[in-house]
Design a protein around this motif. Sequence first.
Motif, PDB file in Angstrom:
ATOM      1  N   PRO A 352       0.845  -1.196   0.000  1.00 58.98           N
ATOM      2  CA  PRO A 352       0.000   0.000   0.000  1.00 58.98           C
ATOM      3  C   PRO A 352       0.886   1.254   0.000  1.00 58.98           C
ATOM      4  O   PRO A 352       1.934   1.254   0.638  1.00 58.98           O
ATOM      5  N   LYS A 353       0.459   2.266  -0.714  1.00 62.57           N
ATOM      6  CA  LYS A 353       1.288   3.471  -0.857  1.00 62.57           C
ATOM      7  C   LYS A 353       1.743   4.047   0.479  1.00 62.57           C
ATOM      8  O   LYS A 353       2.864   4.465   0.645  1.00 62.57           O
ATOM      9  N   ALA A 354       0.812   4.052   1.409  1.00 60.10           N
ATOM     10  CA  ALA A 354       1.112   4.707   2.688  1.00 60.10           C
ATOM     11  C   ALA A 354       2.126   3.923   3.524  1.00 60.10           C
ATOM     12  O   ALA A 354       2.732   4.454   4.432  1.00 60.10           O
ATOM     13  N   CYS A 355       2.290   2.630   3.215  1.00 59.96           N
ATOM     14  CA  CYS A 355       3.086   1.761   4.077  1.00 59.96           C
ATOM     15  C   CYS A 355       4.573   2.006   3.876  1.00 59.96           C
ATOM     16  O   CYS A 355       5.070   2.012   2.755  1.00 59.96           O
ATOM     17  N   GLN A 356       5.286   2.215   4.983  1.00 60.32           N
ATOM     18  CA  GLN A 356       6.724   2.447   4.891  1.00 60.32           C
ATOM     19  C   GLN A 356       7.525   1.338   5.553  1.00 60.32           C
ATOM     20  O   GLN A 356       8.615   1.553   6.067  1.00 60.32           O
ATOM     21  N   CYS A 357       6.951   0.120   5.554  1.00 61.56           N
ATOM     22  CA  CYS A 357       7.629  -1.023   6.163  1.00 61.56           C
ATOM     23  C   CYS A 357       9.057  -1.170   5.630  1.00 61.56           C
ATOM     24  O   CYS A 357       9.963  -1.532   6.372  1.00 61.56           O
ATOM     25  N   GLY A 358       9.237  -0.906   4.340  1.00 64.40           N
ATOM     26  CA  GLY A 358      10.567  -1.049   3.742  1.00 64.40           C
ATOM     27  C   GLY A 358      11.588  -0.176   4.448  1.00 64.40           C
ATOM     28  O   GLY A 358      12.648  -0.651   4.856  1.00 64.40           O
ATOM     29  N   GLU A 359      11.250   1.083   4.623  1.00 63.99           N
ATOM     30  CA  GLU A 359      12.173   1.998   5.291  1.00 63.99           C
ATOM     31  C   GLU A 359      12.394   1.594   6.750  1.00 63.99           C
ATOM     32  O   GLU A 359      13.477   1.743   7.280  1.00 63.99           O
TER      33      GLU A 359
END
Lengths: 412, 357
Positions: A352-359
């Motif tokens: 999902p666009k809002a998700c920043q799990c990667g960072e």
Amino acid sequence: MRRPAAQYGGTGCRLERRERRQLLAEPDSAGRERKAARDVRYVDEYRSPDLALRLAEQIAGLVEPDRQYKLMEVCGGHTHTIYKHGVENLLPPAVDLIHGPGCPVCVIPMGRVDDAIALAERPNVIFTTFGDMMRVPGGNGSLLEAKARGADVRMVYSPLDALRIAREHPDREVVFFAIGFETTTPSTALTLLRARAEGIRNFFVFANHVTIIPAIRAILASPDLRLDGFIGPGHVSTVIGTVPYRFIARDHGKPLVVAGFEPLDVLQAAYMVMVQLAEGRSEIENQYSRVVRESGNARALEAIAETMELRTTFEWRGLGFISQSALKLRDDFADWDAELLYDVPGVRVADPKACQCGEVLKGVIKPWECKVFGTACTPEKPIGTCMVSSEGACAAYYNYGRFSRRLEPLTT
Amino acid sequence: MNGREQEVLETIERRRRRKPRLTDALITLAHGAGGKSSHVLVEALFLEELGNPLLAPLADAAVFTENGIRFALTTDSYVVKPLFFPGGDIGELAVNGTVNDLAMLGARPLHLTAGFIIEEGFPTAELRRIAASMGAAARAAGVAIVAGDTKVVERDKGDGVYINTAGVGALERELELSPSLVRPGDKILVSGTLGDHGMAVMVARGNLELEVDLESDTAALAELVGGLLDATDGVRCLRDLTRGGLATVLNEIALTADVGIVIDESCLPIRPEVNGACEILGIDPLYVANEGKLMAVVAPEAAAAAFAALASHKLGIDAEVVGHVREEQPGLVVLETAFGGRRVVDMLVGDPLPRIC
């Protein structure tokens, strides 16, 4: 049966009744009484608050003026320990713990969750999984929701439980959702060997095992992040040993200290990294020598090598495709391979666009810096995987670390 | 902690206090686990459709007055698996649980009803065993089961037997017990070791391959409560520690009374067997159910008397003062860890699922 109070150990440190009465009678002396009782009764040496305080002071003593330190704990188990025991409160403000990618649930991309749900919804399948995976959202809901829709999804504590279910239901197809780093891979490997030895043909593995070294390489290659050193994974290292980490010290000039999972282990490892930094060294050290050997566990490695081999590439949540970073079943075990037997959709699903799990997984941002942290994304309605697993940095921070440290002290 | 982090945390706290909305399309097991999802289901569905002034406090039992006499009324269903476990069975549980719900309001339990939903093929001998143990538990608690109902469902449509009990009690004391009466400075007590029932049942399910000698603590607490209320009039609020454990109860109190709560890990009474099993399974004992323990919030000056009253009863022999109420950080429960750190203790999310490594 009534047990003598002295038998209570572990977290439940007990005060003698006389002392408890005093605690009630003289509020001012309560803290002192309690601390004294704690010193005497605290059998668990790995959770001693006094040793912790001493280590914390020594760490603070190593901090150079105007320098900010970033230490990454690679393993989600450490992240959990750090928050559960409040280890961060003991560190000086100059030392920042960055939470790394070593959370098995967190690194599974959404597409693989959808694949798992597709397998679980096949008519004759009993789908077995570790509990954490059940709440992870895919592109179309979670396994828990698939279960509510009628899929036969069962939580297991080990792949051997899944094999037992296969034995008990010979007319059903039992699929095990195999996830995790080198910590859980050996048990999947041994289960496969046992399935073959027993000739169990209705047991299948959906393999998603990943390896830690390529993930650390990816972190080191990331331009966004300047790390000073690593607290190395404990359980993974019991399997792979400490040799595979050498490139971190040699090629990247960063210290790594393998650590155990008690809070004192983590604190001591942080201290050992800080000593290396103070002395200008970068070496691989082993704080967890009571369990981890330099050469790892040969039998576990053999079992993995016999049953699994490297995939050319595998998608990690947040980190993207990393070559030779995951395992699949060897051809000898094709008959037990869910990916070969079934038509797995294998569709990539963008986060999902809002998700920043990667960072968050790369340690580029802290959990609270994510735009949806704690508002749109909470443990009960997670958007990203980091908010699901108790080893995920976001869930650990939300569940345990979400309080203002400005309002101290706590004791009345 | 910098200002931005502080802002984020404040936003989260504001969100937590909002009236919850139920967005799930289907009921999952999490809605029955006693944590956040259960809370949302009750507040956003049942309370919305059935709301009335007696139900609104969402206490263990409703209190109403009829002809000048105050009564407490409650109901509870029991779906435990296995039906027989070390330390008790579903029948004993069904009586004690409802007796305890009444006792937590300070009521003297009077009469119970029992409804049985039985699966076709269930052994009669086992049903008799369950009924006998209900009878024994009722006699021990000084109540009678005065009405009942029996339904049988087709094979595979139930787990052997489900039991619902309802109970009515009389409030003979001139007192009110409610989380909204909790004030900063109050002390928090528990009547004994935490998590015994939950872990005993989990281990008794037999799929963990754990060899732990654990017994459920199922017990009727009415007498213990009677002794406590006789000893002091400083009791603000009582709760039995069932689903969701101590953590969930404390969170409900912190949110209802708009106070902060601090508990001290080194004072929590937990059996080493429970602690050990929890460590292995990655479960926090603060969320594990009891069936014979209570939590009491008492005025600071009443703490000594309350502790003495609990500790002098056989069901309160392991009682401890575990924390206190404060003004700071309202709505939040903070644990001072035995290690010397601090952390938040939130409401349970989902089932207490084991972590994997």
